[in-house]
Write a protein that holds these residues in place. Structure first.
Motif, PDB file in Angstrom:
ATOM      1  N   LYS A 255       1.523  27.110  47.696  1.00 18.82           N
ATOM      2  CA  LYS A 255       1.029  25.756  47.958  1.00 18.82           C
ATOM      3  C   LYS A 255       1.873  24.678  47.274  1.00 18.82           C
ATOM      4  CE  LYS A 255      -2.324  25.687  44.166  1.00 18.82           C
ATOM      5  NZ  LYS A 255      -3.751  25.494  43.827  1.00 18.82           N
ATOM      6  N   PRO A 300      -0.015  25.460  57.550  1.00 23.24           N
ATOM      7  CA  PRO A 300      -0.622  25.927  56.293  1.00 23.24           C
ATOM      8  C   PRO A 300      -1.192  27.341  56.406  1.00 23.24           C
ATOM      9  CG  PRO A 300      -2.068  24.366  57.401  1.00 23.24           C
ATOM     10  CD  PRO A 300      -0.791  24.391  58.186  1.00 23.24           C
ATOM     11  N   PHE A 302      -4.269  29.519  54.951  1.00 22.74           N
ATOM     12  CA  PHE A 302      -5.569  29.295  54.324  1.00 22.74           C
ATOM     13  C   PHE A 302      -6.164  30.604  53.810  1.00 22.74           C
ATOM     14  CE2 PHE A 302      -5.241  25.627  57.141  1.00 22.74           C
ATOM     15  CZ  PHE A 302      -5.761  24.598  56.361  1.00 22.74           C
ATOM     16  N   ILE A 307      -5.892  25.755  51.118  1.00 18.95           N
ATOM     17  CA  ILE A 307      -4.478  26.001  51.388  1.00 18.95           C
ATOM     18  C   ILE A 307      -3.864  26.747  50.202  1.00 18.95           C
ATOM     19  CG2 ILE A 307      -2.232  24.906  51.711  1.00 18.95           C
ATOM     20  CD1 ILE A 307      -3.608  22.680  53.221  1.00 18.95           C
TER      21      ILE A 307
END
Length: 623
Positions: A255, A300, A302, A307
């Protein structure tokens, strides 16, 4: 080379036992078009959807007919009867049965009635829209129309007289040649003849066919990526499989945009392709520029709606196609599954290692048991040992947030030490994260413990910038049996640490360190300091502060008076009052030393606050 062997059909089950390779694949499996049906009806309407599936089936039927004619050669009837079996083979129906078959080759007529059960099209329509007032097996009808017409070389029209989608027990179609058309076939004639020359219709068909092909490609790649997860392979295998399928450089990042894996590009080149706005949070698939001349398509990853990373394709001289976005999003899902599995495995392993550390601290196992368990956990019990106690500090922490932070911090610490090849056990006790370090080579340098602690503190703040961290560092030991003592020392050091003195070594505490490990305030009670402190609070006096300055100035009356800006007579009165309360001779060296140490202990614990006038242990300013 095309297989010329005839199709073999089991007469009892009506299943195709053997089918040449050239006859497989023109019909897409029924399951792959179920989602497409709903989307088409909602976007282009019922009529155009009906036409699309009829034409799709018709083209597939013509293609398969060419294969069957080459196999059956002059046996036209055999080629015709093989058609319904193709429906079964492709999953369109569960069972087919010919109820009437009349063909006059000389007259060029054909009357054929077939019943099929459990139509996939009918089932899909009922699930999506309920029962219909007309037949819904457009794809099957289109396939049969194109197949039969191509086999006999004459146009035929097929009408679905009964349909499970209408509530009938089974589907039944009736087939005639064009010469025998009746009024029931008018709608099919319109589709087959009038619309067959429509440029708009052809364009729609080709567009939808392209979308279907893209959907197949996406599903095939996604299946390969998920197989990497099912095989227990790493994130690197997913990146490599994705690169093989797409022929594009692949980046997988955490991230914070730190590279986890790459494929089709070196890590050095990947670092040059950081996206603009590197700290920007991307919530959905987005096409962005990079710090080099290329571009990247990022989406992204998840886990539990949070995220945890990003998956990206890199482009230099090309632009992404629409299907690239679909594939990238499926790839992110595969990465999510892989990372989640790794997290579960890591959490389980960490829980076991944390329990082992707890048992060592409490002395819950003998040396033989400890050595055996350490071997299975991959932890080297060889000396030298020391312990770090870490406590995060935040004014906004809820109990749930504290638990989540502890989990994240422990997992990060595990990766931190693993990357540096340092032998550790990590656990949690009360509010503190504990790290037992066993590394003789590391501790051979007296300054290495200090250096490691400073670097770890710095990295902790960088990784969790919303928190402050205080560290308590124990002394070192050559004995595993001393781990319990090392724990007490690290906790004692942690009690002294604060945001300005954020790393405290136990060795720097001196006698206060041992006081901090005491389970009660024996020395404070022995010399009645608790009564003295209570006296100050109740009467708003400064007797305790006076005692501290007097002891700190070597029991020198005049020097103490100057420091406190007080008269000597007034100071004598206070000292007499102190002797009355404490009931000891504060000028006696052994007593004055213990009283002064106890006062320092209370100041370090912040139970006493004399303001800026008092500085306790300059060496505790942190490392």
């Amino acid at each position: 080379m095309r297989d010329k062997q005839s199709i073999q059909i089991d007469s009892e089950s009506e299943k195709i036992v053997n089918i040449p390779e050239s006859a497989i694949g023109s019909l897409l499996p029924a399951s792959d078009l179920s989602t497409l049906r709903k989307v088409l009806i909602e976007t282009i309407g019922v009529e155009q959807t009906r036409e699309f599936f009829f034409r799709y089936g018709w083209h597939s039927g013509v293609k398969d007919a060419g294969v069957m004619v080459s196999i059956y050669r002059d046996n036209i009837e055999g080629a015709l009867l093989a058609g319904p079996k193709m429906h079964f083979h492709s999953g369109y129906v569960k069972k087919t049965k010919t109820t009437l078959f009349e063909r006059d080759e000389k007259k060029g007529t054909l009357h054929w009635e077939v019943r099929w059960e459990e139509s996939s099209e009918a089932k899909e329509h009922i699930e999506l829209f309920g029962f219909s007032d007309h037949g819904v097996c457009h794809k099957i009808i289109g396939y049969a129309t194109g197949y039969i017409s191509a086999v006999i070389g004459e146009k035929v029209i097929i009408h679905e007289v009964e349909c499970e989608g209408m509530g009938h027990e089974a589907c039944r179609f009736v087939c005639f040649t064009e010469r025998e058309l009746n009024e029931k076939a008018e709608e099919e004639i319109k589709i087959l003849e009038e619309r067959s020359n429509s440029a708009e219709s052809d364009q729609t068909y080709e567009q939808l066919k392209s979308e279907r092909d893209n959907l197949v490609k996406v599903n095939q790649i996604y299946e390969k990526l998920m197989n990497q997860n099912f095989s227990g392979n790493s994130l690197s295998s997913i990146a490599k499989e994705l690169h093989r399928a797409m022929k594009l450089p692949v980046l997988i990042e955490d991230k914070n945009r730190n590279l986890l894996e790459t494929a089709g590009i070196s890590r050095e080149q990947a670092e040059l392709n950081k996206s603009y706005g590197n700290n920007e949070l991307i919530m959905k698939t987005k096409y962005v520029g990079t710090d080099s001349e290329g571009h990247r398509l990022s989406t992204p990853i998840f886990i539990k709606r949070k995220i945890v990373g990003y998956c990206s394709f890199l482009y230099q001289n090309t632009w992404p196609q629409e299907v690239d976005k679909l594939i990238l999003e499926r790839a992110a899902l595969a990465c999510s599954v892989n990372l989640f599995n790794e997290r579960i495995n890591s959490d389980t392993s960490q829980q076991i290692r944390g329990s082992f550390l707890e048992e060592i601290i409490t002395g819950g196992m003998n040396m033989r048991e400890a050595a055996k368990k350490a071997y299975y956990l991959g932890f080297d019990l060889e000396p030298t040992y020391f312990m770090i106690a870490i406590q995060p500090i935040s004014n906004k922490n809820s109990p749930l947030e504290s638990l989540e932070l502890a989990e994240k911090l422990i997992n990060w610490l595990g990766l931190y030490f693993q990357a540096r090849g340092i032998n550790v056990l990590i656990g949690k006790k009360i509010e503190s994260i504990l790290i037992l370090i066993s590394d003789k080579a590391l501790l051979s340098d007296p300054l290495s413990k200090r250096k490691l602690s400073k670097e770890l503190h710095k990295e902790s703040i960088l990784q969790f910038p919303e928190y402050q961290f205080i560290f308590g560092i124990s002394s070192t030991s050559e004995e595993i049996d001393d781990v319990s003592r090392l724990y007490e020392e690290s906790i004692a050091s942690l009690k002294v640490a604060n945001c300005t003195r954020n790393i405290i070594l136990f060795e720097s505490l001196g006698i206060v360190g041992f006081l901090l490990q005491m389970k009660n305030a024996t020395i404070i009670q022995k010399y009645r300091l608790d009564i003295l402190i209570e006296e100050d609070r109740n009467k708003n006096t400064e007797l305790t502060k006076t005692l501290y300055h007097y002891l700190n100035n070597g029991c020198n009356l005049n020097r103490t008076a100057r420091v406190m800006n007080f008269s000597t007579s007034g100071l004598r009165y206070r000292l007499q009052r102190l002797s009355d309360i404490l009931q000891v001779d504060i000028n006696k060296p052994t007593i004055s030393y213990q009283l002064f140490t106890a006062l320092q202990f209370l100041i370090l614990l912040e139970d006493l606050d004399f303001g800026n006038d008092v500085v306790v242990y300059d060496q505790l300013e942190g490392i």
